[in-house]
Design a protein around this motif. Structure first.
Motif, PDB file in Angstrom:
ATOM      1  N   PHE A  37       0.860  -1.177   0.000  1.00 51.23           N
ATOM      2  CA  PHE A  37       0.000   0.000   0.000  1.00 51.23           C
ATOM      3  C   PHE A  37       0.898   1.230   0.000  1.00 51.23           C
ATOM      4  CE2 PHE A  37      -4.444  -1.284   1.059  1.00 51.23           C
ATOM      5  CZ  PHE A  37      -4.242  -2.657   1.124  1.00 51.23           C
ATOM      6  N   ARG A  38       0.298   2.382  -0.266  1.00 43.11           N
ATOM      7  CA  ARG A  38       1.050   3.628  -0.156  1.00 43.11           C
ATOM      8  C   ARG A  38       0.145   4.714   0.406  1.00 43.11           C
ATOM      9  NH1 ARG A  38       1.948   5.225  -6.566  1.00 43.11           N
ATOM     10  NH2 ARG A  38      -0.191   5.964  -6.974  1.00 43.11           N
ATOM     11  N   GLN A  39       0.785   5.709   0.985  1.00 34.83           N
ATOM     12  CA  GLN A  39       0.023   6.787   1.605  1.00 34.83           C
ATOM     13  C   GLN A  39       0.761   8.104   1.495  1.00 34.83           C
ATOM     14  OE1 GLN A  39      -1.018   6.147   5.756  1.00 34.83           O
ATOM     15  NE2 GLN A  39      -2.855   7.397   5.524  1.00 34.83           N
ATOM     16  N   VAL A  40       0.007   9.112   1.097  1.00 31.31           N
ATOM     17  CA  VAL A  40       0.488  10.484   1.062  1.00 31.31           C
ATOM     18  C   VAL A  40      -0.130  11.192   2.260  1.00 31.31           C
ATOM     19  CG1 VAL A  40       0.463  12.645  -0.232  1.00 31.31           C
ATOM     20  CG2 VAL A  40       0.676  10.465  -1.449  1.00 31.31           C
ATOM     21  N   PRO A  41       0.628  12.035   2.948  1.00 29.80           N
ATOM     22  CA  PRO A  41       0.061  12.740   4.111  1.00 29.80           C
ATOM     23  C   PRO A  41      -1.247  13.434   3.764  1.00 29.80           C
ATOM     24  CG  PRO A  41       2.408  13.119   4.019  1.00 29.80           C
ATOM     25  CD  PRO A  41       2.055  12.365   2.763  1.00 29.80           C
ATOM     26  N   GLY A  42      -2.238  13.217   4.609  1.00 29.25           N
ATOM     27  CA  GLY A  42      -3.532  13.839   4.410  1.00 29.25           C
ATOM     28  C   GLY A  42      -4.469  13.069   3.513  1.00 29.25           C
ATOM     29  N   LYS A  43      -3.993  11.958   2.963  1.00 30.37           N
ATOM     30  CA  LYS A  43      -4.837  11.142   2.086  1.00 30.37           C
ATOM     31  C   LYS A  43      -4.956   9.728   2.658  1.00 30.37           C
ATOM     32  CE  LYS A  43      -4.035  13.608  -2.239  1.00 30.37           C
ATOM     33  NZ  LYS A  43      -3.723  13.471  -3.691  1.00 30.37           N
ATOM     34  N   GLU A  44      -5.942   9.011   2.145  1.00 34.67           N
ATOM     35  CA  GLU A  44      -6.142   7.634   2.592  1.00 34.67           C
ATOM     36  C   GLU A  44      -5.050   6.720   2.040  1.00 34.67           C
ATOM     37  OE1 GLU A  44     -11.038   7.575   3.012  1.00 34.67           O
ATOM     38  OE2 GLU A  44     -10.013   6.242   1.618  1.00 34.67           O
ATOM     39  N   ARG A  45      -4.779   5.678   2.798  1.00 32.71           N
ATOM     40  CA  ARG A  45      -3.842   4.667   2.325  1.00 32.71           C
ATOM     41  C   ARG A  45      -4.490   3.903   1.173  1.00 32.71           C
ATOM     42  NH1 ARG A  45      -0.522   1.497   6.890  1.00 32.71           N
ATOM     43  NH2 ARG A  45      -0.265   3.700   7.430  1.00 32.71           N
ATOM     44  N   GLU A  46      -3.749   3.722   0.081  1.00 28.29           N
ATOM     45  CA  GLU A  46      -4.317   3.065  -1.091  1.00 28.29           C
ATOM     46  C   GLU A  46      -3.523   1.821  -1.455  1.00 28.29           C
ATOM     47  OE1 GLU A  46      -4.148   5.101  -4.838  1.00 28.29           O
ATOM     48  OE2 GLU A  46      -2.123   5.878  -4.499  1.00 28.29           O
ATOM     49  N   GLY A  47      -4.230   0.837  -1.975  1.00 30.04           N
ATOM     50  CA  GLY A  47      -3.590  -0.400  -2.382  1.00 30.04           C
ATOM     51  C   GLY A  47      -2.781  -0.233  -3.649  1.00 30.04           C
ATOM     52  N   VAL A  48      -1.666  -0.942  -3.700  1.00 28.21           N
ATOM     53  CA  VAL A  48      -0.766  -0.894  -4.857  1.00 28.21           C
ATOM     54  C   VAL A  48      -0.737  -2.246  -5.557  1.00 28.21           C
ATOM     55  CG1 VAL A  48       1.634  -0.610  -5.576  1.00 28.21           C
ATOM     56  CG2 VAL A  48       0.665   0.897  -3.813  1.00 28.21           C
ATOM     57  N   SER A  49      -0.411  -3.273  -4.797  1.00 35.35           N
ATOM     58  CA  SER A  49      -0.263  -4.599  -5.388  1.00 35.35           C
ATOM     59  C   SER A  49      -0.330  -5.654  -4.289  1.00 35.35           C
ATOM     60  CB  SER A  49       1.074  -4.701  -6.130  1.00 35.35           C
ATOM     61  OG  SER A  49       1.185  -5.940  -6.802  1.00 35.35           O
ATOM     62  N   CYS A  50      -0.520  -6.898  -4.726  1.00 33.86           N
ATOM     63  CA  CYS A  50      -0.606  -8.006  -3.779  1.00 33.86           C
ATOM     64  C   CYS A  50      -0.095  -9.269  -4.453  1.00 33.86           C
ATOM     65  CB  CYS A  50      -2.059  -8.189  -3.342  1.00 33.86           C
ATOM     66  SG  CYS A  50      -2.330  -9.562  -2.212  1.00 33.86           S
ATOM     67  N   ILE A  51       0.461 -10.173  -3.661  1.00 31.55           N
ATOM     68  CA  ILE A  51       0.919 -11.445  -4.195  1.00 31.55           C
ATOM     69  C   ILE A  51       0.624 -12.554  -3.213  1.00 31.55           C
ATOM     70  CG2 ILE A  51       3.273 -11.196  -3.279  1.00 31.55           C
ATOM     71  CD1 ILE A  51       4.220 -12.555  -5.935  1.00 31.55           C
ATOM     72  N   SER A  52       0.251 -13.696  -3.762  1.00 32.43           N
ATOM     73  CA  SER A  52       0.102 -14.896  -2.958  1.00 32.43           C
ATOM     74  C   SER A  52       1.329 -15.761  -3.189  1.00 32.43           C
ATOM     75  CB  SER A  52      -1.155 -15.663  -3.375  1.00 32.43           C
ATOM     76  OG  SER A  52      -1.196 -16.919  -2.711  1.00 32.43           O
ATOM     77  N   PRO A  53       2.242 -15.852  -2.235  1.00 33.38           N
ATOM     78  CA  PRO A  53       3.456 -16.635  -2.449  1.00 33.38           C
ATOM     79  C   PRO A  53       3.191 -18.111  -2.744  1.00 33.38           C
ATOM     80  CG  PRO A  53       3.757 -15.164  -0.589  1.00 33.38           C
ATOM     81  CD  PRO A  53       2.308 -15.114  -0.956  1.00 33.38           C
ATOM     82  N   ALA A  54       2.034 -18.612  -2.310  1.00 35.00           N
ATOM     83  CA  ALA A  54       1.737 -20.031  -2.510  1.00 35.00           C
ATOM     84  C   ALA A  54       1.667 -20.394  -3.977  1.00 35.00           C
ATOM     85  CB  ALA A  54       0.434 -20.395  -1.809  1.00 35.00           C
ATOM     86  N   ASP A  55       1.109 -19.490  -4.794  1.00 32.47           N
ATOM     87  CA  ASP A  55       0.968 -19.798  -6.218  1.00 32.47           C
ATOM     88  C   ASP A  55       1.414 -18.652  -7.118  1.00 32.47           C
ATOM     89  OD1 ASP A  55      -2.677 -19.292  -6.344  1.00 32.47           O
ATOM     90  OD2 ASP A  55      -1.013 -17.941  -5.919  1.00 32.47           O
ATOM     91  N   ASN A  56       2.003 -17.614  -6.512  1.00 26.61           N
ATOM     92  CA  ASN A  56       2.491 -16.434  -7.246  1.00 26.61           C
ATOM     93  C   ASN A  56       1.388 -15.703  -8.011  1.00 26.61           C
ATOM     94  OD1 ASN A  56       5.253 -16.207  -6.539  1.00 26.61           O
ATOM     95  ND2 ASN A  56       5.705 -17.980  -7.824  1.00 26.61           N
ATOM     96  N   SER A  57       0.156 -15.879  -7.609  1.00 30.17           N
ATOM     97  CA  SER A  57      -0.904 -15.059  -8.211  1.00 30.17           C
ATOM     98  C   SER A  57      -0.761 -13.639  -7.687  1.00 30.17           C
ATOM     99  CB  SER A  57      -2.280 -15.627  -7.868  1.00 30.17           C
ATOM    100  OG  SER A  57      -2.452 -15.684  -6.465  1.00 30.17           O
ATOM    101  N   THR A  58      -1.077 -12.683  -8.539  1.00 34.88           N
ATOM    102  CA  THR A  58      -0.854 -11.280  -8.207  1.00 34.88           C
ATOM    103  C   THR A  58      -2.072 -10.432  -8.514  1.00 34.88           C
ATOM    104  OG1 THR A  58       0.077 -10.808 -10.387  1.00 34.88           O
ATOM    105  CG2 THR A  58       1.624 -11.471  -8.649  1.00 34.88           C
ATOM    106  N   GLY A  59      -2.070  -9.244  -7.929  1.00 32.72           N
ATOM    107  CA  GLY A  59      -3.096  -8.256  -8.221  1.00 32.72           C
ATOM    108  C   GLY A  59      -2.480  -6.875  -8.174  1.00 32.72           C
ATOM    109  N   TYR A  60      -3.024  -5.973  -8.974  1.00 28.73           N
ATOM    110  CA  TYR A  60      -2.506  -4.613  -9.044  1.00 28.73           C
ATOM    111  C   TYR A  60      -3.656  -3.611  -9.069  1.00 28.73           C
ATOM    112  CZ  TYR A  60       1.890  -6.784 -10.500  1.00 28.73           C
ATOM    113  OH  TYR A  60       3.028  -7.543 -10.551  1.00 28.73           O
TER     114      TYR A  60
END
Length: 125
Positions: A37-60
Motif C-alpha cells: 500500500f502507499r500513503q500520502v500525508p492527508g490522504k487515505e492509504r491506497e492499495g498498490v499490489s498483492c501477491i500470494s506466495p503459494a501460487d504467485n498469483s498477483t493483483g494490481y
C-alpha cells in the motif's frame, strides 16, 4: 512475533526505477498473501499490489498496472516491488502488509492485519 520490514525507498527522478523489499518473519511465508500500500500525508492509504506466495498469483491497482511488478522469494521470505517509469504522483510512504488470507483479498484495509513501518519514496519532476 510477526514482522514486516520495508526497505529500498529513496529519491529518484521521474522516469526512474526503484525496487522495494519487504522482509518478513514470524509466520509461514507461503500461507499468507502479502500486499503493498502507499500513503500520502492527508490522504487515505491506497492499495498498490498483492501477491500470494503459494501460487504467485498477483493483483494490481489499475494505475500501477504495467509499471509495477510484484514478486516473492520464498527462500528469503521476502516480497519485492519493482517500480518503473516512476511519476511524481508516485511519491508516498510505501507499506507492506500481511493479508488475512493466503490469496490476495483485494485492497480493503480491513483485509490485512500486520503492517511494516513504511519506506519513503520521493519522485522528483
Amino acid at each position: 512475533e510477526v514482522r514486516l520490514v520495508e526497505s529500498g525507498g529513496g529519491l529518484v527522478q521521474a522516469g526512474g526505477s526503484l525496487r522495494l523489499a519487504c522482509a518478513t518473519s514470524g509466520f509461514t511465508f507461503d500461507d499468507w498473501a502479502i500486499g503493498w500500500f502507499r500513503q500520502v500525508p492527508g490522504k487515505e492509504r491506497e492499495g498498490v499490489s498483492c501477491i500470494s506466495p503459494a501460487d504467485n498469483s498477483t493483483g494490481y491497482a489499475d494505475s500501477m498496472k504495467g509499471r509495477f511488478t510484484i514478486s516473492a522469494n520464498s527462500a528469503e521470505n521476502t516480497v519485492y516491488l519493482q517500480m518503473n517509469s516512476l511519476k511524481p504522483e508516485d511519491t508516498a510512504v510505501y507499506y507492506c502488509t500481511r493479508a488475512r488470507h493466503y490469496s490476495c483479498p483485494g485492497f480493503g484495509l480491513f483485509k490485512y492485519d500486520y503492517w511494516g513501518q513504511g519506506t519513503e519514496v520521493t519522485v522528483s519532476s
